[in-house]
Design an enzyme around this catalytic site. Sequence first.
Site, PDB file in Angstrom:
ATOM      1  N   SER A 121       0.869  -0.857   0.199  1.00  0.00           N
ATOM      2  CA  SER A 121       0.173   0.054  -0.272  1.00  0.00           C
ATOM      3  C   SER A 121       1.014   1.465   0.368  1.00  0.00           C
ATOM      4  CB  SER A 121      -0.687  -0.120   1.433  1.00  0.00           C
ATOM      5  OG  SER A 121       0.019  -0.276   2.411  1.00  0.00           O
ATOM      6  N   HIS A 142      -2.609  -2.807  -6.541  1.00  0.00           N
ATOM      7  CA  HIS A 142      -2.715  -3.401  -5.242  1.00  0.00           C
ATOM      8  C   HIS A 142      -4.221  -2.784  -5.039  1.00  0.00           C
ATOM      9  CE1 HIS A 142      -3.039   0.716  -2.185  1.00  0.00           C
ATOM     10  NE2 HIS A 142      -2.956  -0.351  -1.449  1.00  0.00           N
ATOM     11  N   GLU A 154      -4.789  -0.515  -8.028  1.00  0.00           N
ATOM     12  CA  GLU A 154      -4.316   1.002  -8.926  1.00  0.00           C
ATOM     13  C   GLU A 154      -2.847   0.087  -8.868  1.00  0.00           C
ATOM     14  OE1 GLU A 154      -2.710   3.220  -4.884  1.00  0.00           O
ATOM     15  OE2 GLU A 154      -2.550   5.074  -5.559  1.00  0.00           O
ATOM     16  N   ASN A 192      -2.984   6.375  -1.160  1.00  0.00           N
ATOM     17  CA  ASN A 192      -2.844   6.484   0.382  1.00  0.00           C
ATOM     18  C   ASN A 192      -2.165   8.098   0.618  1.00  0.00           C
ATOM     19  OD1 ASN A 192      -3.932   4.256   1.172  1.00  0.00           O
ATOM     20  ND2 ASN A 192      -2.539   3.337   0.366  1.00  0.00           N
TER      21      ASN A 192
HETATM   22  N1  CAA Z   1     -16.597  -9.863   0.801  1.00  0.00           N
HETATM   23  C1  CAA Z   1     -17.616 -10.103  -0.430  1.00  0.00           C
HETATM   24  N2  CAA Z   1     -18.155  -9.275  -0.022  1.00  0.00           N
HETATM   25  C2  CAA Z   1     -18.645  -8.657   1.051  1.00  0.00           C
HETATM   26  C3  CAA Z   1     -17.980  -8.505   1.816  1.00  0.00           C
HETATM   27  C4  CAA Z   1     -16.517  -9.702   1.690  1.00  0.00           C
HETATM   28  N3  CAA Z   1     -15.439  -9.151   2.517  1.00  0.00           N
HETATM   29  N4  CAA Z   1     -17.724  -7.675   2.878  1.00  0.00           N
HETATM   30  C5  CAA Z   1     -18.894  -7.120   1.907  1.00  0.00           C
HETATM   31  N5  CAA Z   1     -19.750  -7.679   1.186  1.00  0.00           N
HETATM   32  C6  CAA Z   1     -20.639  -6.992   0.160  1.00  0.00           C
HETATM   33  C7  CAA Z   1     -22.199  -7.324   1.032  1.00  0.00           C
HETATM   34  O1  CAA Z   1     -22.307  -8.789   1.238  1.00  0.00           O
HETATM   35  C8  CAA Z   1     -23.019  -6.625   0.806  1.00  0.00           C
HETATM   36  O2  CAA Z   1     -23.584  -6.924  -0.437  1.00  0.00           O
HETATM   37  P1  CAA Z   1     -24.800  -6.241  -1.478  1.00  0.00           P
HETATM   38  O3  CAA Z   1     -24.409  -4.330  -2.125  1.00  0.00           O
HETATM   39  O4  CAA Z   1     -25.099  -7.165  -1.999  1.00  0.00           O
HETATM   40  O5  CAA Z   1     -25.634  -5.668  -0.501  1.00  0.00           O
HETATM   41  C9  CAA Z   1     -21.945  -4.724   0.067  1.00  0.00           C
HETATM   42  O6  CAA Z   1     -20.479  -5.420  -0.067  1.00  0.00           O
HETATM   43  C10 CAA Z   1     -22.242  -3.980   1.239  1.00  0.00           C
HETATM   44  O7  CAA Z   1     -22.134  -4.896   2.329  1.00  0.00           O
HETATM   45  P2  CAA Z   1     -23.036  -4.715   3.924  1.00  0.00           P
HETATM   46  O8  CAA Z   1     -24.320  -4.262   3.768  1.00  0.00           O
HETATM   47  O9  CAA Z   1     -22.041  -5.555   4.330  1.00  0.00           O
HETATM   48  O10 CAA Z   1     -22.522  -2.908   4.568  1.00  0.00           O
HETATM   49  P3  CAA Z   1     -21.742  -1.576   4.563  1.00  0.00           P
HETATM   50  O11 CAA Z   1     -22.763  -1.064   2.775  1.00  0.00           O
HETATM   51  O12 CAA Z   1     -22.147  -0.492   5.204  1.00  0.00           O
HETATM   52  O13 CAA Z   1     -20.630  -1.939   3.130  1.00  0.00           O
HETATM   53  C11 CAA Z   1     -17.860  -1.693   2.793  1.00  0.00           C
HETATM   54  C12 CAA Z   1     -19.465  -2.459   3.782  1.00  0.00           C
HETATM   55  C13 CAA Z   1     -18.313  -2.252   1.143  1.00  0.00           C
HETATM   56  C14 CAA Z   1     -16.822  -1.972   3.437  1.00  0.00           C
HETATM   57  C15 CAA Z   1     -18.673  -0.189   3.005  1.00  0.00           C
HETATM   58  O14 CAA Z   1     -18.676   0.293   4.375  1.00  0.00           O
HETATM   59  C16 CAA Z   1     -16.978   0.520   2.017  1.00  0.00           C
HETATM   60  O15 CAA Z   1     -16.905   0.610   1.062  1.00  0.00           O
HETATM   61  N6  CAA Z   1     -17.083   0.774   3.147  1.00  0.00           N
HETATM   62  C17 CAA Z   1     -15.585   1.642   2.610  1.00  0.00           C
HETATM   63  C18 CAA Z   1     -13.971   1.008   2.476  1.00  0.00           C
HETATM   64  C19 CAA Z   1     -12.876   1.070   1.348  1.00  0.00           C
HETATM   65  O16 CAA Z   1     -12.221   2.426   1.594  1.00  0.00           O
HETATM   66  N7  CAA Z   1     -12.514   0.337   1.521  1.00  0.00           N
HETATM   67  C20 CAA Z   1     -10.598   0.869   1.417  1.00  0.00           C
HETATM   68  C21 CAA Z   1      -9.932   0.580   2.206  1.00  0.00           C
HETATM   69  S1  CAA Z   1      -8.048   1.456   1.461  1.00  0.00           S
HETATM   70  C22 CAA Z   1      -7.538  -0.311   1.163  1.00  0.00           C
HETATM   71  O17 CAA Z   1      -8.389  -1.766   1.193  1.00  0.00           O
HETATM   72  C23 CAA Z   1      -5.615   0.121   0.849  1.00  0.00           C
HETATM   73  C24 CAA Z   1      -5.250   0.972   1.577  1.00  0.00           C
HETATM   74  O18 CAA Z   1      -4.024   0.811   1.060  1.00  0.00           O
HETATM   75  C25 CAA Z   1      -4.968   1.207   2.937  1.00  0.00           C
END
Ligand code: CAA
Length: 285
Positions: A121, A142, A154, A192
Site C-alpha cells: 500500500s 494494489h 491501483e 494513500n
Molecule cells: N466479501 C464479499 N462481499 C462483501 C464483503 C466481503 N468481504 N464485505 C462486504 N460485502 C458485500 C455485502 O455482502 C454487501 O452486498 P450487497 O451490496 O449485495 O448488499 C455489500 O458488500 C455492502 O456490505 P454491507 O451491507 O455488509 O455493509 P456496508 O453497506 O456498510 O458496506 C463496505 C461495507 C463495503 C465495507 C462499505 O462500508 C465501504 O465501502 N467502506 C469503505 C471501504 C474502503 O474505503 N476500503 C478501502 C480501504 S483502503 C485499502 O484497502 C487500501 C490501503 O492501502 C489502506
Amino acid sequence: MSQIKIITVIGGGTMGNGIAHVFAMNGFEVNLVDTKQELLDRALNTIEKNLDRMVQKEKISDADKLKTLDNIHPSLNLGESVKKADLIIEAIPEIFKLKKQVLSDIDKHAGEHAVIASNTSSISITRLAAVTDHPERFIGMHFFNPVPVMKLVEVVNGLETASEVTKLIEDISRELGKVPVPVNDSPGFVSNRVLMPMINEAIFCVYEGVGSPEHIDEVMKLGMAHPMGPLRLADFIGLDICLDILNVLYDGFKDPKYRPCPLLVKMVDSGKLGDKTGIGFYNHE
Ligand code: CAA
C-alpha cells in the site's frame, strides 16, 4: 506473457485471501501460500464465509462457490507454488525487510516469463523491484479492502516496469471485473497520499477536541457521502497500517504536513489497532 492462467498469492491475510477469492471466482487456478497451516485454514474459512455471503445475496450460485473453492490450492511450499505460476502476487505484511527476503526467494523460483506484483500500500515499487533480477517484470497491483467488493486496482509502475507488463496487469484486472488505474511510483501512490492525510486530520480533530469520533464520522458520511467516516475507516484498515503509511509519506516527502497525529502514535503504542484488536476509535467487541 499474455497467457496468464496460474496465479500464486503469497500471504493469506485480509488482502491475500481477498485477492485469491477474486482470481479463483473468475476461473483462474490460484496457489495460496502462507507459512503455517493454521494461517491457510483461517484464510480458506474467510474465503468460504465471504462466498457464502455472495450466495445469500444471489450474486453467485452454490455451484460457483464450489468451483471457486476448487480453484484454490493452499500450500506451505513457496518454491513449488511460485515455479508453476504465470503471475505471483506478494501480499505479506508491510515490512520492507520481510518483503525483501520473500521477494528474493520468489525471484529465485519464478519462471522466465513470470510477472511479480506486490500489493504493497505504500512501499516504493522501484525499491522492491530492485530486489529482483528482472525489475522490468515487477509492478504494483494494489487492491482495496474488501477485495471482492472494491472496484479499484491501483496499478503502480516502478521506474523500470515494462509497458507490456502494465498492459497485462490492466487487462487481467478488467478480467476480474475491476477497474485498473495506472499511476507512477511515489510515496503513498495516489490512493494513500490522498486518503491518509484525511484520516490523520480527522484524528487531529479528535486530539484537539473539535469533535467526537462519532460526530466527525457523521459529518463525513452525511455531508460528503463517504460510506464510512474516516475514523471508522481507520479502524477498518488498522491504525498500525495507517501510521506506517503516514510515516512513509512523512519520510518520503520530508514535509511536516504528513506528520502523524500524536494520538495515532499513542493508540498504536497501546495496542489499540482497530477492528483486528477489537478496539480503536470504536469498540468492536
Ligand atoms: N466479501 C464479499 N462481499 C462483501 C464483503 C466481503 N468481504 N464485505 C462486504 N460485502 C458485500 C455485502 O455482502 C454487501 O452486498 P450487497 O451490496 O449485495 O448488499 C455489500 O458488500 C455492502 O456490505 P454491507 O451491507 O455488509 O455493509 P456496508 O453497506 O456498510 O458496506 C463496505 C461495507 C463495503 C465495507 C462499505 O462500508 C465501504 O465501502 N467502506 C469503505 C471501504 C474502503 O474505503 N476500503 C478501502 C480501504 S483502503 C485499502 O484497502 C487500501 C490501503 O492501502 C489502506
